[in-house]
Design a protein around this motif. Structure first.
Motif, short mmCIF file in Angstrom:
data_model
loop_
_atom_site.label_atom_id
_atom_site.label_comp_id
_atom_site.label_asym_id
_atom_site.label_seq_id
_atom_site.Cartn_x
_atom_site.Cartn_y
_atom_site.Cartn_z
N VAL A 64 -48.07 -4.27 82.36
CA VAL A 64 -46.99 -3.39 81.91
C VAL A 64 -45.84 -4.17 81.27
CG1 VAL A 64 -45.24 -1.73 82.68
CG2 VAL A 64 -47.58 -1.57 83.57
N LYS A 65 -45.46 -5.28 81.89
CA LYS A 65 -44.35 -6.08 81.38
C LYS A 65 -44.67 -6.64 79.99
CE LYS A 65 -41.31 -9.97 82.55
NZ LYS A 65 -41.06 -11.08 83.51
N SER A 66 -45.88 -7.17 79.82
CA SER A 66 -46.28 -7.75 78.53
C SER A 66 -46.33 -6.68 77.44
CB SER A 66 -47.66 -8.41 78.64
OG SER A 66 -47.64 -9.45 79.58
N SER A 77 -51.05 -8.25 86.12
CA SER A 77 -50.90 -9.60 85.57
C SER A 77 -51.83 -10.55 86.31
CB SER A 77 -49.45 -10.07 85.68
OG SER A 77 -49.04 -10.06 87.03
N GLY A 78 -52.21 -11.62 85.66
CA GLY A 78 -53.12 -12.58 86.28
C GLY A 78 -54.56 -12.26 85.94
N ASN A 79 -55.48 -12.93 86.62
CA ASN A 79 -56.90 -12.77 86.33
C ASN A 79 -57.46 -11.48 86.89
OD1 ASN A 79 -56.98 -15.29 85.07
ND2 ASN A 79 -57.31 -16.36 87.03
N LYS A 92 -56.30 1.96 92.86
CA LYS A 92 -55.80 1.75 94.22
C LYS A 92 -55.80 0.27 94.61
CE LYS A 92 -56.91 6.30 96.16
NZ LYS A 92 -57.82 7.07 97.04
N THR A 93 -56.75 -0.49 94.05
CA THR A 93 -56.76 -1.93 94.34
C THR A 93 -55.76 -2.67 93.45
OG1 THR A 93 -58.53 -2.31 92.71
CG2 THR A 93 -59.21 -1.89 94.99
N GLY A 94 -55.17 -1.95 92.49
CA GLY A 94 -54.14 -2.55 91.64
C GLY A 94 -54.64 -3.19 90.37
N GLU A 95 -55.97 -3.19 90.17
CA GLU A 95 -56.50 -3.82 88.95
C GLU A 95 -56.19 -2.98 87.72
OE1 GLU A 95 -59.34 -7.05 88.90
OE2 GLU A 95 -60.70 -5.43 89.44
#
Length: 492
Positions: free
Chosen positions: A412-414, A391-393, A478-481
């Motif tokens: 995932v939530k959206s 989420s986010g940019n 791994k960076t979560g993007e």
């Protein structure tokens, strides 16, 4: 010598059909003792695949005794039924001659004398014709067909591929049981020009196996194609991108080496077993696999749970491989080239809709999920794994990656909320990124361990592309993007 061989081929085919036309029955024409039962299910299915033909000019080649002629005549503006066996076309005329819009002709499609006005036919229909022609004759007829049909018009044909289907005894059998990709290649490469220099080609609308044979005979060798004549510069963007760039035949085999036999999605058989177990499949249920790839998940579900599976994919190359992998398997599986955003099914057709790492390609997910909801029976389930984002940019680098691939990614939530908004209940939206990373690392390690073998079977460039691609996915994850989501939902 070639001409002599061709005439010999025609003599053999004519002799074969003279032999099998002594009894002018459906059983004789379909070369199957179960023809009457098959015909009841198969004929409406074949007709349902045609574009609207009300008031249209239809040319039926290899019309036989008119199993389809009478049906087509009910709506067509005019139909010309043609066959090279005189007794068959006369029987056709005796059955369907009362239709005022129907003409009959005894002629051989390979004859140089057979000609129709260019751009005079709306729909060209044939059922079991090309398999009785030599390779060269198929090529020459295809070149005629594209000229005969109007711009925007259609060519439909159906053939037995790989092996014989009917159980009729035959002294000789000159039929050509080809691989489907033979026909796909010839018609895909067909081009013609008009007097003004405009170039035209055929765009594949669909290619699929006949469901009646998949269900009743557990074989996928009855294949049909629907092509549309379009200007060569008309956009057929995404399908062309899939088959020429992302999922070239060599690329598919390369992915399969990474994911395992039959698979082109994350985790191969391991994640398939885990996710399918959550569906609690029961014998006789009907499953739609959206983005079925080369069919590994479909074979697994059908073999282990005795379910009927319909696998669709927009990639012609993927479906070609799936059909080839289905040779000899005794499961009720249908494969079809289809766009899930345009394909229609009757409401409440399926018990389960299953999709693995595919819907990332779809821009309007809410509309697709509403379609899924309608296609599912009450109590039906949907299971989707898909690429997601945090989420986010997103970073400039990740945004460029998404844009280059044409992906539409959500957090995932959206993603789960879109399923709820479509009407689904009990929506489970799980972030499986940790599992994704583990699987990616394991796949990468296996490729690097077997580097020499991989390069030998493919190329150094293929090896580098896979390794670099997997390392990039690992870094993004791994960076979560880049995230990986698993979504399960139910229709009440």
């Amino acid at each position: 010598m070639a001409a002599a061989n061709e005439s010999e081929e025609r003599r053999a085919q004519k002799s074969y059909w003279m032999e099998h036309s002594k009894d002018l029955t459906v059983e004789a024409m379909m070369l199957d003792s179960r023809a009457s039962d098959l015909d009841k299910e198969e004929r409406p299915e074949v007709l349902s695949l045609l574009p609207p033909y009300q008031g249209k000019h239809v040319l039926e080649l290899g019309a036989g005794i008119g199993r389809f002629t009478g049906e087509l005549a009910k709506q067509a503006g005019h139909i010309l039924a043609l066959d090279f066996i005189e007794s068959a076309i006369k029987k056709n005329e005796s059955i369907n001659g009362h239709f005022q819009n129907t003409s009959f002709m005894c002629a051989d499609v390979t004859s140089p004398k057979l000609a129709f006005e260019e751009g005079s036919v709306d729909i060209l229909f044939s059922n079991w014709l090309l398999m009785y022609l030599s390779d060269d004759e198929v090529q020459k007829l295809a070149e005629k067909m594209i000229k005969w049909i109007k711009v925007g018009g259609y060519i439909f044909f159906r053939e037995s591929c790989f092996h014989q289907s009917g159980d009729s005894k035959r002294k000789v059998n000159p039929t050509h049981y080809r691989e489907p990709r033979f026909y796909t290649k010839i018609f895909k490469e067909c081009q013609t020009c008009d007097d003004f220099g405009n170039s035209f080609e055929l765009s594949l609308v669909t290619c699929k196996c006949i469901g009646a044979y998949a269900r009743n005979k557990k074989n996928q060798n009855q294949i049909c194609w629907l092509w549309q004549k379009l200007k060569s510069n008309d956009d057929r963007g995404f399908q062309r991108f899939l088959d020429n760039v992302q999922y070239k035949s060599s690329g598919i085999l390369r992915y399969e080496r990474v994911f395992g036999d039959g698979f082109v999605s994350t985790g191969g058989i391991e994640t398939t077993k885990e996710f399918v177990a959550k569906l609690e499949l029961k014998a006789g249920q009907k499953v739609l696999d959206v983005g079925c790839g080369i069919g590994g998940g479909d074979f697994y579900m059908s073999e282990n749970f005795d379910v009927d599976v319909v696998g669709i994919d927009l990639s012609i190359n993927m479906i070609s491989f799936a059909l080839e992998r289905a040779i000899g398997c005794k499961y009720s599986i249908e494969f079809e080239v289809a766009d899930c955003t345009k394909k229609t099914y009757p409401d409440e057709t399926f018990d389960v809709i299953y999709s693995r790492d595919t819907i990332l390609h779809i821009q309007d997910k809410p509309a697709l999920f509403r379609r899924f909801f309608k296609w599912l029976k009450p109590g039906g389930k949907v299971l989707i794994s898909d690429y997601c984002k945090r989420s986010g940019n997103s970073s400039k680098e990740f945004t460029e990656y998404i844009d280059k691939r044409g992906y539409d990614l959500h957090d995932v939530k959206s993603y789960g909320q879109m399923l709820k908004d479509a009407g689904f209940q009990h929506v489970i939206a799980e972030d499986r990124t940790d599992q994704f990373v583990e699987v990616l690392q394991r796949e990468l390690d296996a490729v690097e361990k077997n580097m020499e073998e991989f390069i030998r079977d493919f190329s150094k460039e293929d090896y580098d592309e896979i390794v670099d691609g997997w390392k990039a996915k690992l870094k993004r994850s791994k960076t979560g993007e880049q995230r990986w989501g698993l979504f399960i939902a139910k229709k009440h």
